[in-house]
Design a protein around this motif. Structure first.
Motif, PDB file in Angstrom:
ATOM      1  N   ALA A   1      37.895  32.015  46.150  1.00  0.00           N
ATOM      2  CA  ALA A   1      37.131  30.986  46.515  1.00  0.00           C
ATOM      3  C   ALA A   1      36.703  31.603  47.635  1.00  0.00           C
ATOM      4  CB  ALA A   1      37.725  29.521  46.722  1.00  0.00           C
ATOM      5  N   THR A   2      35.452  31.991  47.929  1.00  0.00           N
ATOM      6  CA  THR A   2      35.000  32.826  48.941  1.00  0.00           C
ATOM      7  C   THR A   2      33.744  32.898  49.461  1.00  0.00           C
ATOM      8  OG1 THR A   2      34.985  35.153  49.842  1.00  0.00           O
ATOM      9  CG2 THR A   2      34.660  34.800  47.368  1.00  0.00           C
ATOM     10  N   GLY A   3      33.369  33.246  50.503  1.00  0.00           N
ATOM     11  CA  GLY A   3      31.748  33.337  50.822  1.00  0.00           C
ATOM     12  C   GLY A   3      31.204  34.177  50.319  1.00  0.00           C
ATOM     13  N   ARG A   4      31.815  35.511  49.897  1.00  0.00           N
ATOM     14  CA  ARG A   4      31.217  36.611  49.262  1.00  0.00           C
ATOM     15  C   ARG A   4      30.419  36.185  48.001  1.00  0.00           C
ATOM     16  NH1 ARG A   4      36.311  40.902  49.872  1.00  0.00           N
ATOM     17  NH2 ARG A   4      36.113  41.263  51.936  1.00  0.00           N
ATOM     18  N   ASP A   5      29.172  36.314  47.921  1.00  0.00           N
ATOM     19  CA  ASP A   5      28.478  35.932  46.969  1.00  0.00           C
ATOM     20  C   ASP A   5      27.316  36.810  45.980  1.00  0.00           C
ATOM     21  OD1 ASP A   5      26.616  36.059  49.020  1.00  0.00           O
ATOM     22  OD2 ASP A   5      25.888  33.860  48.858  1.00  0.00           O
ATOM     23  N   THR A   6      27.582  37.920  46.452  1.00  0.00           N
ATOM     24  CA  THR A   6      26.852  38.935  45.650  1.00  0.00           C
ATOM     25  C   THR A   6      27.103  39.174  44.200  1.00  0.00           C
ATOM     26  OG1 THR A   6      27.748  41.004  46.374  1.00  0.00           O
ATOM     27  CG2 THR A   6      26.238  39.687  48.058  1.00  0.00           C
ATOM     28  N   LEU A   7      26.421  39.661  43.271  1.00  0.00           N
ATOM     29  CA  LEU A   7      26.818  40.004  42.117  1.00  0.00           C
ATOM     30  C   LEU A   7      27.894  41.226  42.177  1.00  0.00           C
ATOM     31  CD1 LEU A   7      26.797  40.037  39.121  1.00  0.00           C
ATOM     32  CD2 LEU A   7      24.953  41.651  39.168  1.00  0.00           C
ATOM     33  N   ASP A   8      27.752  41.973  42.988  1.00  0.00           N
ATOM     34  CA  ASP A   8      28.812  43.152  43.099  1.00  0.00           C
ATOM     35  C   ASP A   8      29.969  42.780  43.583  1.00  0.00           C
ATOM     36  OD1 ASP A   8      26.810  45.244  42.424  1.00  0.00           O
ATOM     37  OD2 ASP A   8      26.491  45.877  44.373  1.00  0.00           O
ATOM     38  N   ASP A   9      30.265  41.878  44.423  1.00  0.00           N
ATOM     39  CA  ASP A   9      31.635  41.234  45.102  1.00  0.00           C
ATOM     40  C   ASP A   9      32.058  40.536  43.624  1.00  0.00           C
ATOM     41  OD1 ASP A   9      31.190  41.962  47.756  1.00  0.00           O
ATOM     42  OD2 ASP A   9      30.169  40.094  48.194  1.00  0.00           O
ATOM     43  N   LYS A  10      31.473  39.703  43.010  1.00  0.00           N
ATOM     44  CA  LYS A  10      31.762  39.052  41.746  1.00  0.00           C
ATOM     45  C   LYS A  10      32.605  40.039  40.788  1.00  0.00           C
ATOM     46  CE  LYS A  10      28.878  34.993  42.250  1.00  0.00           C
ATOM     47  NZ  LYS A  10      27.937  34.234  41.687  1.00  0.00           N
ATOM     48  N   LEU A  11      31.773  40.880  40.529  1.00  0.00           N
ATOM     49  CA  LEU A  11      32.056  41.859  39.546  1.00  0.00           C
ATOM     50  C   LEU A  11      33.353  42.885  39.987  1.00  0.00           C
ATOM     51  CD1 LEU A  11      28.624  43.465  38.449  1.00  0.00           C
ATOM     52  CD2 LEU A  11      29.914  41.786  37.354  1.00  0.00           C
ATOM     53  N   ALA A  12      33.250  42.991  41.138  1.00  0.00           N
ATOM     54  CA  ALA A  12      34.584  43.819  41.682  1.00  0.00           C
ATOM     55  C   ALA A  12      35.839  42.921  41.544  1.00  0.00           C
ATOM     56  CB  ALA A  12      34.222  44.296  43.160  1.00  0.00           C
TER      57      ALA A  12
END
Length: 240
Positions: A81-92
């Motif tokens: 549960a995070t403020g990181r919302d880019t696709l790369d963040d999710k995939l990582a």
């Protein structure tokens, strides 16, 4: 749903808001304000799920995930549960072992629904496994218990107790953990756990040279294919 959840979040107000909500929904919640403390709690206790922030002091969220999955070998479901919302963040995050991903701000009701989903999925996966400790095996899906070539009979509650201890083997499981998983908050009036432990011990150890169910003084119980810890000298002398 009865569950124990660890929240690893450095925003205390957010952690308290989420924690109070989940407690009102029947869950038990522990809290850590940094990654290192969260890792310590996750390894030292048993949780049904972990809610993990991505940005944390002392140990970053993804570092916690990698350490839990690769070093501690824990399969506890993790929701990032995070403020990181880019696709790369999710995939990582998903590649490193996160089970679900939720971006801030989020609704607590959605978080609860996602918690239910990952916990149910994890419990079903555990139920499909054939558990083995030494020459003892248990298939929870068909309630078949065997030690060596002998088939054993257990009541439904004793079978659930066996599942808990074999699933956590060789870790020591506290009385509180066992009672909470067996009965939730509605504990029986009598010491039913003692009776079920006796029945499990009688079923799996009686007639076998090596006992597997062990009582660890002041800590709890475990099923392990290792010699039991030596008793304190005074206790051993009294028993003699």
């Amino acid at each position: 749903m009865s569950a124990v959840v660890l929240i690893i979040e450095d925003n205390r107000r957010l952690a308290e808001t989420v924690g109070f909500y989940l407690e009102s929904r029947g869950m038990e919640v522990d809290y850590a304000a940094d990654g290192a403390e969260g890792y310590r709690l996750a390894v030292g206790n048993r949780y049904d799920a972990i809610i993990l922030d991505g940005h944390l002091p002392r140990m970053d969220g993804l570092e916690v995930v990698r350490a839990l999955r690769n070093d501690a070998r824990l399969s506890t479901p993790i929701i990032m549960a995070t403020g990181r919302d880019t696709l790369d963040d999710k995939l990582a995050s998903l590649e490193d072992g996160v089970d679900d991903y939720l971006t801030k701000p989020f609704a607590t009701q959605e978080l609860e629904a996602r918690l239910h989903a990952v916990i149910r999925r994890n419990r079903k996966e555990v139920a499909r496994q054939v558990l083995k400790v030494g020459d003892l095996s248990f298939d929870p899906a068909c309630h078949r218990v065997q030690r060596g070539d002998r088939e054993l009979e257990l009541s439904p509650v004793s079978a659930k107790l066996l599942t808990i201890l074999m699933r956590e083997s060789p870790r020591v499981v506290s009385r509180r953990e066992i009672e909470r998983e067996l009965w939730g908050d509605d504990l029986p009036d009598s010491d039913s756990l003692r009776s079920h432990l006796y029945n499990v011990r009688k079923a799996i150890d009686r007639g076998f040279a090596k006992p597997l169910l062990q009582t660890v003084q002041s800590a709890g119980y475990r099923i392990a294919d290792v010699p039991p810890a030596p008793r304190p000298q005074r206790e051993a002398a009294a028993a003699a």
